[in-house]
Write a protein that holds these residues in place. Structure first.
Motif, PDB file in Angstrom:
ATOM      1  N   VAL A   5       0.706  -1.006   0.015  1.00  0.00           N
ATOM      2  CA  VAL A   5      -0.106  -0.033   0.124  1.00  0.00           C
ATOM      3  C   VAL A   5       0.827   1.191  -0.066  1.00  0.00           C
ATOM      4  N   LYS A   6       2.193   1.048   0.240  1.00  0.00           N
ATOM      5  CA  LYS A   6       2.980   2.221   0.273  1.00  0.00           C
ATOM      6  C   LYS A   6       2.791   3.302  -0.889  1.00  0.00           C
ATOM      7  N   SER A   7       2.641   2.822  -1.963  1.00  0.00           N
ATOM      8  CA  SER A   7       2.686   3.805  -3.255  1.00  0.00           C
ATOM      9  C   SER A   7       1.100   4.049  -3.685  1.00  0.00           C
ATOM     10  N   GLN A   8       0.138   3.699  -2.772  1.00  0.00           N
ATOM     11  CA  GLN A   8      -1.129   3.905  -3.146  1.00  0.00           C
ATOM     12  C   GLN A   8      -1.787   4.838  -2.216  1.00  0.00           C
ATOM     13  N   LYS A   9      -1.516   4.395  -0.822  1.00  0.00           N
ATOM     14  CA  LYS A   9      -2.449   5.079  -0.019  1.00  0.00           C
ATOM     15  C   LYS A   9      -1.581   6.057   1.149  1.00  0.00           C
ATOM     16  N   LYS A  10      -2.068   7.341   0.837  1.00  0.00           N
ATOM     17  CA  LYS A  10      -1.284   8.528   1.660  1.00  0.00           C
ATOM     18  C   LYS A  10      -1.681   8.407   3.194  1.00  0.00           C
ATOM     19  N   ARG A  11      -2.896   8.180   3.365  1.00  0.00           N
ATOM     20  CA  ARG A  11      -3.699   8.205   4.693  1.00  0.00           C
ATOM     21  C   ARG A  11      -3.932   7.045   5.316  1.00  0.00           C
ATOM     22  N   GLY A  12      -3.982   6.885   6.595  1.00  0.00           N
ATOM     23  CA  GLY A  12      -4.418   5.395   7.241  1.00  0.00           C
ATOM     24  C   GLY A  12      -4.932   5.561   8.413  1.00  0.00           C
ATOM     25  N   VAL A  13      -5.447   4.382   8.927  1.00  0.00           N
ATOM     26  CA  VAL A  13      -6.246   4.164  10.381  1.00  0.00           C
ATOM     27  C   VAL A  13      -5.601   3.018  10.731  1.00  0.00           C
ATOM     28  N   ALA A 155       5.854   1.379  14.169  1.00  0.00           N
ATOM     29  CA  ALA A 155       5.942   0.050  13.450  1.00  0.00           C
ATOM     30  C   ALA A 155       4.929  -0.015  12.416  1.00  0.00           C
ATOM     31  N   CYS A 156       3.727  -0.099  12.648  1.00  0.00           N
ATOM     32  CA  CYS A 156       2.795  -0.156  11.982  1.00  0.00           C
ATOM     33  C   CYS A 156       2.449   0.853  10.862  1.00  0.00           C
ATOM     34  N   LEU A 157       2.863   2.078  11.237  1.00  0.00           N
ATOM     35  CA  LEU A 157       2.717   3.294  10.294  1.00  0.00           C
ATOM     36  C   LEU A 157       3.861   2.898   9.137  1.00  0.00           C
ATOM     37  N   GLU A 158       5.140   2.402   9.468  1.00  0.00           N
ATOM     38  CA  GLU A 158       6.119   2.180   8.714  1.00  0.00           C
ATOM     39  C   GLU A 158       5.639   1.125   7.772  1.00  0.00           C
ATOM     40  N   LYS A 159       5.092   0.087   8.140  1.00  0.00           N
ATOM     41  CA  LYS A 159       4.655  -1.028   7.351  1.00  0.00           C
ATOM     42  C   LYS A 159       3.531  -0.154   6.117  1.00  0.00           C
ATOM     43  N   LEU A 160       2.725   0.454   6.375  1.00  0.00           N
ATOM     44  CA  LEU A 160       1.747   1.076   5.723  1.00  0.00           C
ATOM     45  C   LEU A 160       2.400   2.219   4.809  1.00  0.00           C
ATOM     46  N   GLY A 161       3.409   2.759   5.259  1.00  0.00           N
ATOM     47  CA  GLY A 161       4.035   3.963   4.561  1.00  0.00           C
ATOM     48  C   GLY A 161       3.295   5.214   4.842  1.00  0.00           C
ATOM     49  N   VAL A 162       2.804   5.274   5.905  1.00  0.00           N
ATOM     50  CA  VAL A 162       1.867   6.622   6.190  1.00  0.00           C
ATOM     51  C   VAL A 162       2.509   7.226   7.491  1.00  0.00           C
ATOM     52  N   SER A 163       2.586   8.575   7.048  1.00  0.00           N
ATOM     53  CA  SER A 163       3.098   9.637   8.290  1.00  0.00           C
ATOM     54  C   SER A 163       2.137   9.739   9.371  1.00  0.00           C
ATOM     55  N   PRO A 164       2.818  10.069  10.822  1.00  0.00           N
ATOM     56  CA  PRO A 164       1.735  10.167  11.657  1.00  0.00           C
ATOM     57  C   PRO A 164       0.815  11.407  11.634  1.00  0.00           C
ATOM     58  N   GLU A 165       1.277  12.388  11.012  1.00  0.00           N
ATOM     59  CA  GLU A 165       0.354  13.438  10.773  1.00  0.00           C
ATOM     60  C   GLU A 165      -0.965  13.053   9.744  1.00  0.00           C
ATOM     61  N   ASP A 166      -0.800  11.860   9.001  1.00  0.00           N
ATOM     62  CA  ASP A 166      -1.728  11.533   8.114  1.00  0.00           C
ATOM     63  C   ASP A 166      -2.654  10.233   8.470  1.00  0.00           C
ATOM     64  N   ALA A 167      -2.661   9.996  10.072  1.00  0.00           N
ATOM     65  CA  ALA A 167      -3.239   8.761  10.528  1.00  0.00           C
ATOM     66  C   ALA A 167      -4.183   9.118  11.902  1.00  0.00           C
ATOM     67  N   VAL A 168      -4.881   8.148  12.054  1.00  0.00           N
ATOM     68  CA  VAL A 168      -5.743   8.206  13.054  1.00  0.00           C
ATOM     69  C   VAL A 168      -5.736   6.841  13.740  1.00  0.00           C
ATOM     70  N   PHE A 169      -5.812   6.673  15.274  1.00  0.00           N
ATOM     71  CA  PHE A 169      -5.673   5.437  15.767  1.00  0.00           C
ATOM     72  C   PHE A 169      -6.869   5.149  16.737  1.00  0.00           C
ATOM     73  N   VAL A 170      -7.437   4.137  16.384  1.00  0.00           N
ATOM     74  CA  VAL A 170      -8.439   3.666  17.341  1.00  0.00           C
ATOM     75  C   VAL A 170      -8.287   2.646  18.283  1.00  0.00           C
ATOM     76  N   GLY A 171      -8.586   2.852  19.610  1.00  0.00           N
ATOM     77  CA  GLY A 171      -8.167   2.084  20.688  1.00  0.00           C
ATOM     78  C   GLY A 171      -9.077   1.989  21.668  1.00  0.00           C
ATOM     79  N   ASP A 172      -9.021   1.287  22.824  1.00  0.00           N
ATOM     80  CA  ASP A 172      -9.870   1.321  23.787  1.00  0.00           C
ATOM     81  C   ASP A 172      -9.448   1.582  25.028  1.00  0.00           C
ATOM     82  N   ALA A 173      -8.205   1.667  25.402  1.00  0.00           N
ATOM     83  CA  ALA A 173      -7.394   1.743  26.592  1.00  0.00           C
ATOM     84  C   ALA A 173      -6.754   3.096  26.659  1.00  0.00           C
TER      85      ALA A 173
END
Length: 234
Positions: A5-13, A155-173
């Motif tokens: 996905v690194k060359s296709q998707k610039k934003r991630g969750v 580590a997950c952002l690196e695998k996706l090829g997404v920068s922190p400013e282009d991401a949202v994290f969903v969690g419960d804790a």
């Protein structure tokens, strides 16, 4: 990884798994409680539950500060053995799979930012049955330090090829919220893991929903929806 996905998707969750997508938080608390009892330690279940979402090493250290390295390994091994007996009981939360698919279909890279043991994560991924909706995932093998340190998210952002400013994290804790804050990733929190909205907001959660279905119902107006909108404006 399910796709390059690194060359296709610039934003991630990013999604936490236990307590966020899979109804497993209380099973983890029970497994830790039994592990402590095997070592002759009487730890209140409520105290354990409040720490579920931390890495196992930090959970143990916070509850048993004088724990030896040998005892810590015994406790982690016992927790893993007991938790595996609950595998047949685990279930995804309602609409968890649909939420992942909706994010993917909207053009976001989707990652499972889990610090679970690899074998536990394999079980969760099988239960989610989300197929190509998931672009990357992590396990405890991908992080040097566990939550609330942000290593797993990095580590997950690196695998996706997404920068922190282009991401949202969903969690419960609370520990998910702190991990996101450490690298500037806003956190959408869910209360289905058993932590209250007040506690999650006090920790810094940007938004709080009941569960995956509740978030899916409000996806367009959520932070994830805004992230999708940014992508459509490119």
């Amino acid at each position: 990884m399910a796709a390059d996905v690194k060359s296709q998707k610039k934003r991630g969750v990013l999604f936490d798994v236990d307590g966020t997508l899979i109804d497993s938080s209380y099973f983890h608390a029970m497994a830790w409680w039994q592990a402590f009892r095997r070592e002759g330690l009487d730890i209140e279940m409520s105290a354990i539950h409040r720490r579920v979402g931390m890495g196992g090493d930090k959970l143990i250290q916070s509850l048993v500060p004088d724990c030896t390295d040998e005892m810590q390994e015994d406790l982690k091994s016992a927790h893993g053995a007991v938790f595996s007996t609950f595998w047949p009981t685990l279930r995804p939360f309602d609409s968890a799979r649909d939420l992942l698919a909706a994010c993917s279909d909207a053009g976001l890279a989707v990652g499972l930012a889990s610090s679970a043991q690899e074998r536990d994560l394999d079980v969760s991924r099988h239960l989610l049955d989300a197929g190509s909706s998931i672009d990357a995932w992590t396990s405890s093998n991908d992080a040097e330090e566990s939550k609330p340190a942000p290593d797993i998210l990095v580590a997950c952002l690196e695998k996706l090829g997404v920068s922190p400013e282009d991401a949202v994290f969903v969690g419960d804790a609370v520990w998910d919220v702190k991990a996101g804050a450490a690298i500037g990733v806003p956190v959408v929190a869910l209360t289905c893991g058993g932590i209250s909205e007040a506690e999650l907001r006090d920790a810094g959660a940007a938004e709080v929903y009941d569960n995956p279905q509740h978030l899916l119902e409000h996806l367009e107006t959520s932070l994830i929806g805004k992230l999708i909108g940014r992508g459509q404006g490119d």
